[in-house]
Design an enzyme around this catalytic site. Structure first.
Site, short mmCIF file in Angstrom:
data_model
loop_
_atom_site.label_atom_id
_atom_site.label_comp_id
_atom_site.label_asym_id
_atom_site.label_seq_id
_atom_site.Cartn_x
_atom_site.Cartn_y
_atom_site.Cartn_z
N SER A 251 29.00 51.10 -17.14
CA SER A 251 28.69 52.41 -17.20
C SER A 251 27.84 52.91 -15.99
CB SER A 251 28.06 52.94 -18.55
OG SER A 251 28.65 52.49 -19.67
N CYS A 266 21.15 47.32 -14.03
CA CYS A 266 22.57 47.84 -13.79
C CYS A 266 23.10 47.43 -12.24
CB CYS A 266 22.65 49.18 -13.99
SG CYS A 266 22.12 49.68 -15.72
N GLU A 296 26.76 57.61 -18.31
CA GLU A 296 25.36 57.31 -18.00
C GLU A 296 24.62 57.40 -19.21
OE1 GLU A 296 22.23 57.12 -14.99
OE2 GLU A 296 24.01 58.15 -14.38
N ASP A 330 23.88 54.17 -29.12
CA ASP A 330 24.69 54.15 -28.16
C ASP A 330 25.71 55.05 -28.42
OD1 ASP A 330 26.71 53.28 -26.08
OD2 ASP A 330 26.19 51.02 -26.44
N ARG A 332 28.42 55.82 -26.06
CA ARG A 332 29.46 55.55 -25.16
C ARG A 332 30.61 55.43 -26.24
NH1 ARG A 332 27.07 50.64 -21.71
NH2 ARG A 332 26.31 50.20 -23.92
N THR A 353 30.68 40.40 -19.84
CA THR A 353 29.57 41.24 -20.59
C THR A 353 28.82 40.18 -21.13
OG1 THR A 353 29.27 42.88 -21.97
CG2 THR A 353 31.14 41.57 -22.49
#
Length: 398
Positions: A251, A266, A296, A330, A332, A353
């Site tokens: 992301s 990140c 973001e 979250d 997303r 991940t």
């Protein structure tokens, strides 16, 4: 965190027309500039004004509309997460709000007809100066249809604003006086619009872009049907889709990726993933893909991420800061990543991940995750608490 199962019927492209998408985008733009839009259901309409961008003239107009509609009532709709925070600060709300609130929940409040715009912003934004919640004369209400409440929250989230909005009910027949037809939309059309927009992407451009540590790279841009911000696929080497492809979902993070912020990991994850994929082939050219997703701050946007940072500086952790702002832990979506992989011919992945929710999210969208590949980097003095929160409260596996 519990993932909501995806309803395939909700992602049917036939459900959405260009007209519906255009109406949503016009409404989103109007809310961002402090304007009023209308949601419709049956013979009723709800005038909607984003709490974050409210100014006194627009609020006064809604207060007038309320009186003209013979309702005499102005309502404020908040997410359940934000309402929970306000109750802790002394707002007179029911004490039985559950501890674990649903991500799509909301709370409706009645507010005084002469409430000032500044007070509305205070109710919506936890980063403003402290205020006396009890003095605002706000109370719980339940007299607005759920479609209006959910639709208003959906619109302000789509506008990347704080999830709170002023609502005023008026007769649909008298709407011409208050809102132009370009800024009206059926409340029911918002039920699945974000998932539909996320799942319907088209490839719009591509180019070879040699990267540091991965010279054999191509960037492909995918644009959502709603005209929103593009997502990018970075292909490193030549994809061998006959076997699971090494894949990273990243992301976007302006502060970490571009500025090298030490508050998160990140930037290291981005550059580390490019290097890991490049080194996955014996000749160093790579065989994998990094999806750079326009989500973001776990989907709350850059401005709200900066607000969350302020709350973290005041003592909140990453998760609690999001909840205080009114967002879920979250926000997303995984539909864009899954659709991009499908268009690239990738049906199975080895996912780079530490986040088990990414594995679950992709699987729910039809992508076979055959392996979770760890992706860990050392902490520093600035992000140690952030990484600890990831592990303890988000379940990341370091």
């Amino acid at each position: 965190m519990t993932m909501t199962p995806i309803d395939p019927a909700a992602l049917d492209p036939a459900v959405w027309t260009a007209t519906c998408l255009a109406q949503v985008e016009r409404a989103v733009a109007e809310l961002r500039r402090g304007g009023v839009v209308a949601l419709l259901e049956g013979d009723q309409a709800a005038l909607v004004l984003a709490a974050e961008t409210v100014e006194q003239p627009a609020l006064a107009a809604l207060q007038t509309a309320s009186a003209a509609g013979k309702k005499g009532e102005v309502r404020l709709v908040l997410t359940a997460e934000r309402a929970q925070t306000l109750r802790k600060r002394g707002l007179a709300l029911p004490a039985n709000l559950p501890a674990n609130l649903p991500a799509d929940g909301y709370r409706l409040l009645s507010v005084a007809g002469n409430l000032a715009a500044e007070a509305v912003r205070q109710l919506a934004d936890p980063t403003v100066a402290a205020f006396d919640a009890k003095a605002l004369g706000v109370a719980a209400a339940n007299d607005v249809a759920p479609a209006f409440c959910r639709g208003a929250i959906e619109l302000v989230k789509a506008a990347r604003l704080l999830p709170a909005a002023i609502l005023v009910l008026v007769p649909r027949a008298g709407l011409d006086h208050w809102v132009d037809i370009a800024f009206r939309l059926e409340a029911r059309d918002l039920t699945h619009w974000r998932r539909n927009a996320a799942a319907n992407l088209r490839r719009v451009s591509s180019a070879r872009v040699p990267l540091e540590g991965a010279e054999e790279a191509e960037i492909i841009a995918f644009r959502p049907h709603d005209g929103g911000k593009e997502h990018l696929a970075i292909i490193i080497g030549k994809l061998d889709t006959a076997k699971p492809v090494l894949t990273r979902l990243h992301s976007e993070c302006f502060t970490g990726d571009l500025l090298g912020s030490l508050r998160c990991d990140c930037g290291e994850q981005l550059r580390g993933a490019i290097a890991a994929i490049a080194n996955s082939a014996p000749d160093g050219t790579g065989n994998g893909v990094l999806l750079y997703l326009a989500q973001e701050g776990r989907g709350i946007g850059l401005v709200n991420k900066l607000r969350a940072y302020r709350l973290q500086d005041a003592g909140a952790d990453t998760l609690d800061a999001n909840l205080q702002l009114g967002f879920g832990a979250d926000e997303r979506l995984y539909q864009p990543a899954a659709e991009m992989l499908r268009q690239l011919g990738v049906g199975a992945v080895r996912l780079l991940t530490n986040n088990p929710e990414k594995v679950t999210g992709l699987a729910q969208c039809g992508i076979n995750v055959t392996e979770r590949v760890p992706h860990v980097f050392p902490s520093n003095d600035h992000n140690e608490r952030y990484l600890s929160t990831k592990a303890i409260r988000f379940g990341h596996m370091f």
